[in-house]
Design a protein around this motif. Structure first.
Motif, PDB file in Angstrom:
ATOM      1  N   VAL A   1     -30.993  -2.159 -10.143  1.00 51.56           N
ATOM      2  CA  VAL A   1     -32.302  -2.505  -9.576  1.00 51.56           C
ATOM      3  C   VAL A   1     -32.389  -4.000  -9.330  1.00 51.56           C
ATOM      4  O   VAL A   1     -31.708  -4.806  -9.968  1.00 51.56           O
ATOM      5  N   ASP A   2     -33.268  -4.369  -8.409  1.00 49.96           N
ATOM      6  CA  ASP A   2     -33.424  -5.762  -8.026  1.00 49.96           C
ATOM      7  C   ASP A   2     -34.260  -6.505  -9.070  1.00 49.96           C
ATOM      8  O   ASP A   2     -35.251  -5.987  -9.575  1.00 49.96           O
TER       9      ASP A   2
ATOM     10  N   ARG B   1     -26.696  -1.651 -16.500  1.00 53.44           N
ATOM     11  CA  ARG B   1     -27.617  -2.485 -15.728  1.00 53.44           C
ATOM     12  C   ARG B   1     -28.170  -3.635 -16.564  1.00 53.44           C
ATOM     13  O   ARG B   1     -29.005  -4.397 -16.094  1.00 53.44           O
TER      14      ARG B   1
END
Length: 373
Positions: free
Chosen positions: A121-122, A307
């Motif tokens: 994810v950004d 992540r």
């Protein structure tokens, strides 16, 4: 007939895995942290993930990920740089005998950035950049890391690493890295590529008390200086960037005519009386070792789909740590010319003895797979 050299004896104390695991354990302070550090090194040597290794060795990697998930990226980065500093102390301990050039004379440092592909994810640490895929350029997401290293002929040693936020100015990154330079080192100059050719960066390095060498960008007024070089033969100039602004900064520029409307040059704050374009160019060639170092760290990179940016920073730092240990071994045993595969086999043998890994149960392939007869 030429007689082969006798084999060199290598002791695990030379590598310092035990002392590094103690540093890791003291900093991260969770149950069996030092043991997990050694397993991370094993993952790097096998180029596998912690999850896959846990399947083979019958232990859970969840404890590591849960604990690291509670820490900030800044805290994990600090731990990584503590390990790198400890590896420098291992180098310094042997420098008098094996690396006198590091002790007796000023060294060159290099600062650079590298990108690692990212599919999560950004957030503030994710950068967007263009990468060649086949014949087309594609915009991809990457995590960007900066590092500072000692560079010399056929030698590179990482002193510190840091992740770069998307909107973070480069001068802050450079300032953070320069604070990681050990006090024992005498520094001749800091080498940076054109990406760091900014008045804010040069002012920061100057303010920290270091000299720098950076290739100039060829545009506008710099090209005008090249015309003056052609007419007058003068190759050294005082140049002011961002004149009249708060970021105004004056430095020395050395240009070289390459012929046929081509030139190159360097910006520096080194003393004018001892400088020439040739000296700067010869010093700058050492910067390519940091590029080669990024390629070599791929041989010691832990695989991960995590992540967690903190864990990814740890993975990045550990690859540089093992490369530092490889560099120490090569300096200590110069006649042996230790290769990557030899270094991996050596470290695996050390780890097997240190970890005293238990034998796997009969018929077990992993903790979830068993052979049925």
């Amino acid at each position: 007939m030429r007689q082969p050299l006798p084999p060199s004896d290598v002791n695990h104390k030379c590598v310092g895995l035990k002392s590094l695991s103690r540093v890791f354990n003291a900093y991260f302070q969770f149950s069996r942290a030092g043991w997990y550090f050694l397993l991370l090194i094993w993952c790097a040597l096998e180029k596998t993930s912690m999850e896959d290794l846990s399947e083979k060795l019958f232990f859970s990697s969840d404890q590591l990920f849960v604990f690291l998930g509670r820490m900030s990226i800044e805290e994990i980065t600090c731990g990584v740089n503590l390990l790198l500093y400890h590896s420098f102390k291992l180098l310094w301990k042997r420098a008098v005998q094996y690396c006198p050039d590091i002790v007796d004379s000023p060294v060159l440092l290099a600062i650079d950035t590298t990108d690692k592909r990212y599919y999560g994810v950004d957030n503030e640490y994710v950068h967007r950049t263009l990468k060649m895929e086949g014949r087309k350029k594609k915009r991809v997401s990457v995590l960007r890391y900066a590092s500072i290293s000692i560079v010399a002929k056929n030698f590179k040693f990482t002193l510190g690493v840091t992740p770069k936020k998307r909107d973070e100015p480069l001068d802050r990154v450079v300032e953070r890295l320069l604070k990681l330079v050990p006090e024992e080192l005498s520094v001749f100059a800091v080498l940076m590529d054109k990406g760091f050719y900014l008045s804010s960066v040069m002012k920061t390095v100057d303010k920290q008390g270091y000299k720098y060498i950076i290739p100039v960008k060829q545009y506008g007024s710099m090209s005008l200086l090249y015309r003056l070089l052609e007419l007058t033969g003068v190759s050294h100039w005082k140049y002011t960037m961002r004149g009249g602004e708060s970021l105004e900064y004056t430095y020395d520029v050395y240009l070289e005519d390459l012929g046929i409307e081509a030139y190159c040059g360097f910006a520096t704050n080194l003393p004018v009386t001892r400088m020439s374009f040739t000296i700067l160019a010869e010093a700058y060639t050492n910067r390519w070792n940091i590029e080669n170092g990024y390629k070599e760290t791929k041989e010691y990179t832990i695989k991960t789909n995590s992540r967690n940016h903190g864990y990814r920073t740890l993975v990045f730092g550990l690859s540089h740590l093992i490369l530092n240990l490889h560099g120490i071994m090569k300096k200590t045993h110069q006649k042996a010319k230790i290769t990557v595969n030899q270094m991996k086999n050596m470290l695996k043998q050390f780890l097997e003895r240190i970890l005293q890994l238990p034998k796997r149960p009969d018929n077990m392939i992993s903790k979830h797979l068993k052979v049925a007869w």
